[in-house]
Write a protein that holds these residues in place. Structure first.
Motif, mmCIF file in Angstrom:
data_model
loop_
_atom_site.group_PDB
_atom_site.id
_atom_site.type_symbol
_atom_site.label_atom_id
_atom_site.label_comp_id
_atom_site.label_asym_id
_atom_site.label_seq_id
_atom_site.Cartn_x
_atom_site.Cartn_y
_atom_site.Cartn_z
ATOM 1 N N GLN A 22 -8.974 2.077 -1.865
ATOM 2 C CA GLN A 22 -9.168 1.149 -0.741
ATOM 3 C C GLN A 22 -9.661 -0.209 -1.233
ATOM 4 O OE1 GLN A 22 -8.139 1.918 2.301
ATOM 5 N NE2 GLN A 22 -7.587 3.963 1.592
ATOM 6 N N SER A 27 -0.190 2.964 -3.340
ATOM 7 C CA SER A 27 -1.491 3.625 -3.169
ATOM 8 C C SER A 27 -1.543 4.976 -3.881
ATOM 9 C CB SER A 27 -1.841 3.789 -1.690
ATOM 10 O OG SER A 27 -0.854 4.568 -1.027
ATOM 11 N N TYR A 47 0.838 -1.202 0.000
ATOM 12 C CA TYR A 47 0.000 0.000 0.000
ATOM 13 C C TYR A 47 0.876 1.256 0.000
ATOM 14 C CZ TYR A 47 -3.721 3.263 1.281
ATOM 15 O OH TYR A 47 -4.600 4.309 1.284
ATOM 16 N N GLU A 50 -10.660 7.668 -3.767
ATOM 17 C CA GLU A 50 -10.172 7.127 -2.492
ATOM 18 C C GLU A 50 -10.828 5.776 -2.205
ATOM 19 O OE1 GLU A 50 -7.905 6.601 0.573
ATOM 20 O OE2 GLU A 50 -7.710 8.468 -0.569
ATOM 21 N N GLU A 51 -12.130 5.682 -2.464
ATOM 22 C CA GLU A 51 -12.838 4.412 -2.263
ATOM 23 C C GLU A 51 -12.293 3.329 -3.189
ATOM 24 O OE1 GLU A 51 -17.118 4.371 -2.306
ATOM 25 O OE2 GLU A 51 -17.207 6.263 -1.200
#
Length: 197
Positions: free
Chosen positions: A58, A36, A32, A54-55
């Motif tokens: 994740q 990310s 991550y 962002e969702e």
């Protein structure tokens, strides 16, 4: 950070995925930390929405956690695998938005189907009801993409540019779908009703 965390720091991307397949949370945290940012950048470029991006980011790493065992090094690098997961998740999000958009449009049509309050004349009231019924029936015969742009324009009051922005489609595509949809509507309703289409 403990020894396990330091060990993860020196692992290759492929080794991290192997560790994640063994449910090593430190390995997931390290992956991550490495990826990310790029995953989020791709998602925000495609969606133009930081919250949704962002969702998606994740969800991408949640999928990595669940599916790490399915990664095959011979099919490509870890980065390509991650970006593929992200792209699929973005496509799912875009489809979900379009479905929601179509649902809102159909709700607007239901509202627009109610006769205006100022129709005290029973003949006018009956004609309006008949026309609206015919129009809804005709709209149901259009291809979904044509119906959506027409409903957004005529029931939602949006301009071509606003429709293009809302649906994430090129302006030319929206105009073409509008033109073809209106032509089809005129064919469906027949000559006696063309003036109100």
């Amino acid at each position: 950070m403990g020894t396990a965390g330091q060990d993860c720091d020196v692992l290759s991307d492929q080794e991290l995925v192997l560790e994640i397949a063994e449910k090593n949370r430190r390995a997931l945290e390290e992956l991550y930390a490495r990826f990310s940012g790029p995953i989020y950048s791709l998602a925000v470029r495609m969606l133009r929405d930081s919250g949704a991006a962002e969702e998606v980011t994740q969800d991408t790493f949640f999928n990595v956690w669940k599916r790490a065992g399915s990664y095959k090094p011979e099919r490509g690098k870890v980065t390509a695998w991650l970006f593929s997961i992200c792209r699929h998740r973005v496509i799912d999000e875009i489809r979900r938005r379009k479905r929601r958009e179509q649902t809102h449009v159909h709700q607007d049509v239901e509202l627009a189907d109610q006769p205006a309050d100022d129709t005290n004349d029973p003949t006018r009231f009956a004609n309006l009801r008949m026309q609206r019924g015919m129009l809804k029936d005709a709209l149901s015969k259009l291809r979904a993409e044509q119906r959506v742009v027409i409903e957004l324009a005529y029931f939602g009051g949006l301009t071509h540019s606003e429709i293009a922005s809302r649906l994430g489609q090129p302006l030319g595509t929206v105009k073409t779908r509008m033109r073809l949809g209106l032509r089809k509507l005129r064919e469906v309703v027949g000559p006696q009703s063309r003036e109100w289409v």
